[in-house]
Design a protein around this motif. Structure first.
Motif, mmCIF file in Angstrom:
data_model
loop_
_atom_site.group_PDB
_atom_site.id
_atom_site.type_symbol
_atom_site.label_atom_id
_atom_site.label_comp_id
_atom_site.label_asym_id
_atom_site.label_seq_id
_atom_site.Cartn_x
_atom_site.Cartn_y
_atom_site.Cartn_z
ATOM 1 N N LEU A 29 48.168 40.738 39.098
ATOM 2 C CA LEU A 29 48.061 39.359 38.630
ATOM 3 C C LEU A 29 48.669 38.453 39.697
ATOM 4 O O LEU A 29 49.827 38.639 40.078
ATOM 5 C CB LEU A 29 48.807 39.200 37.311
ATOM 6 N N LYS A 30 47.881 37.499 40.197
ATOM 7 C CA LYS A 30 48.341 36.638 41.282
ATOM 8 C C LYS A 30 48.341 35.183 40.826
ATOM 9 O O LYS A 30 47.315 34.671 40.367
ATOM 10 C CB LYS A 30 47.432 36.774 42.506
ATOM 11 N N ALA A 81 36.884 38.882 43.243
ATOM 12 C CA ALA A 81 36.130 39.734 42.315
ATOM 13 C C ALA A 81 36.806 39.786 40.955
ATOM 14 O O ALA A 81 36.325 40.482 40.056
ATOM 15 C CB ALA A 81 35.998 41.147 42.884
ATOM 16 N N GLY A 82 37.918 39.061 40.793
ATOM 17 C CA GLY A 82 38.651 39.053 39.531
ATOM 18 C C GLY A 82 38.247 37.893 38.632
ATOM 19 O O GLY A 82 37.146 37.339 38.753
ATOM 20 N N ARG A 83 39.149 37.539 37.719
ATOM 21 C CA ARG A 83 38.881 36.465 36.767
ATOM 22 C C ARG A 83 40.132 35.599 36.608
ATOM 23 O O ARG A 83 41.258 36.106 36.592
ATOM 24 C CB ARG A 83 38.480 37.027 35.390
ATOM 25 N N ASP A 95 43.487 37.386 37.666
ATOM 26 C CA ASP A 95 43.653 38.790 37.296
ATOM 27 C C ASP A 95 42.670 39.588 38.150
ATOM 28 O O ASP A 95 41.452 39.452 38.014
ATOM 29 C CB ASP A 95 43.346 38.957 35.802
ATOM 30 N N CYS A 96 43.205 40.386 39.068
ATOM 31 C CA CYS A 96 42.368 41.117 40.026
ATOM 32 C C CYS A 96 41.774 42.354 39.352
ATOM 33 O O CYS A 96 42.226 43.490 39.550
ATOM 34 C CB CYS A 96 43.180 41.480 41.264
#
Length: 442
Positions: A29-30, A81-83, A95-96
């Motif tokens: 999580l970034k 490619a996350g959301r 969220d990766c």
């Protein structure tokens, strides 16, 4: 066929796909920066690129080539490619998950020639060129990168994509697409590696606003500051080459003759737009422009940083002054605003976002917002078929039509390089704008 203006065409889309990274990537999580997650950047930024057929590429399908390159590139740009998720206080984070980018292959029974000798917006049926997948239009929980590759009868193709603006500014999107082109041509690693480091633009623990930020001040409703319906708009593009720039520069005098092309052109368009809208002479007119602040930092923001490192300095003038004073008036205001863009200005903006819970920048009809892509390299992205014959924003903003304008590097009918400016205005105002611009160019 070539002499008949293209007014409509049908696109046949294949089933949408989610393209994940070609190899496993970290699940983490970034947090986004406090510049990234501001309210005014919570939208999908569109871009369109037109490519000719290249006989050297044989029968290779550009849609397949770009699809494979995207999977390889997402190994390096795996957050894309996350959301996006929303945390406490509407703080954004990615969220990766490697759920993937949205990808659509399509065909259209038209040729590039039918778009005209010189391809420039507005384009007919532009919505047909972008992914149209239910549930993909939001910011939270939707694909962050959305690409449709439409192959044409002539062997050319169109790449239309949307990138979540909270993840990338213009330079970040350009970096991503240049890397996509490299991977499509066989590179194993992008020449510029992506850098996350969003913590560089977090607000400090004790936020303190050190600059006036007129760009985020509320605009009083005086009966004229309203958002114009898109169906009431006229959208036109205007080419500014060497002759046009020389004509405008003759209107600037004294020390201001050393102004940049951006400062001069923006002053001209702001003035013409204000005259066309015919506001009350006492009304305040606002100009905002996206300024890339990467090189304003000491030490500089690292090469490869693809997050938002932009601010929107605001210039304000009475309408009467803007319409009646020499062009020097507007040029001087713009130059002064540009000089304010420093590292501390960016940090002050981040602090304002936290202290005022991410206010939206001005978007009323009294505001003119400029996005300068004249030095961007979207027109240099090569997937193997050569550089695009057009690359830039395709249309007016649907949420606040008539407010945003973009500068795009392009060629005219004679092959001369210059800047293409996309302007949206109410239909009666557009006629006045064209008339006033022609007067200035004479």
């Amino acid at each position: 066929m070539a002499n008949t203006p293209l007014t409509s065409f049908i696109v046949k889309r294949h089933a949408p796909e989610l393209i994940s990274s070609a190899t496993p990537t970290p699940r983490e999580l970034k947090l986004l920066s406090d510049i990234d997650d501001q309210e005014g950047l919570r939208y999908l930024n569109p871009l369109v690129q037109f490519y000719r057929m290249n006989p050297k590429m044989g029968k290779r399908n550009p849609a397949s080539v770009i699809r494979e390159a995207l999977a390889k590139l997402l190994v390096f740009y795996y957050p894309l490619a996350g959301r996006i998720k929303e945390g406490p206080g509407r703080k954004l984070m990615v969220d990766c998950t490697n759920e993937g980018a949205l990808y659509v292959e399509a065909e259209a029974h038209v040729t590039l020639e039918q778009f005209g000798k010189t391809i420039r917006p507005p384009f007919p049926c532009i919505e047909n060129l972008f992914c149209d997948v239910p549930g993909s239009g939001g910011i939270v929980g939707s694909p962050l990168v959305q690409i449709q590759v439409t192959c044409l009868l002539c062997g050319g193709f169109i790449v239309a994509l949307k990138i979540n603006h909270t993840m990338c500014d213009g330079e970040g999107a350009q970096q991503f697409l240049m890397a996509l082109g490299e991977m499509a041509q066989g590179a194993l690693v992008p020449s510029v590696l992506p850098v996350w480091k969003r913590e560089l633009l977090y607000a400090r623990n004790s936020p303190h606003v050190t600059f006036p930020h007129l760009e985020y001040d509320d605009v009083l409703d005086n009966g004229h500051n309203h958002v114009i319906a898109i169906e009431e708009m006229s959208l036109k593009s205007f080419f500014f080459g060497r002759a046009e720039m020389l004509a405008l520069r003759r209107l600037v005098s004294g020390n201001l003759k050393t102004c940049t092309t951006f400062e001069m052109l923006t002053a001209c368009l702001w003035r013409c737009r204000t005259i066309a809208l015919q506001p009350n002479p006492e009304e305040d007119m606002h100009l905002l422009f996206f300024a890339n602040a990467r090189l304003k930092f000491n030490p500089p923001i690292p090469v490869g940083y693809y997050g938002n490192c932009i601010v929107l300095p605001c210039v304000t003038s009475r309408a009467g002054d803007l319409c009646n004073k020499p062009l020097n008036h507007a040029v001087e205001l713009i130059m002064k605003a540009k000089s304010c863009v420093t590292e501390e200005y960016v940090r002050s903006t981040a602090h304002l976002m936290v202290m005022k819970e991410r206010p939206l920048f001005k978007t009323t009809s009294s505001t003119f917002i400029v996005s300068n892509l004249a030095r961007a390299r979207f027109n240099k992205v090569n997937y193997g078929w050569g550089e695009p014959i057009f690359a830039g924003f395709p249309k007016d903003d649907e949420v606040t039509p008539g407010v945003f304008s973009s500068y795009i590097p392009t060629l005219n009918d004679n092959g001369e390089s210059g800047i293409l400016v996309l302007i949206g205005l109410p239909i009666p105002a557009m006629k006045k704008f064209v008339k006033e611009l022609n007067i200035m160019l004479k």
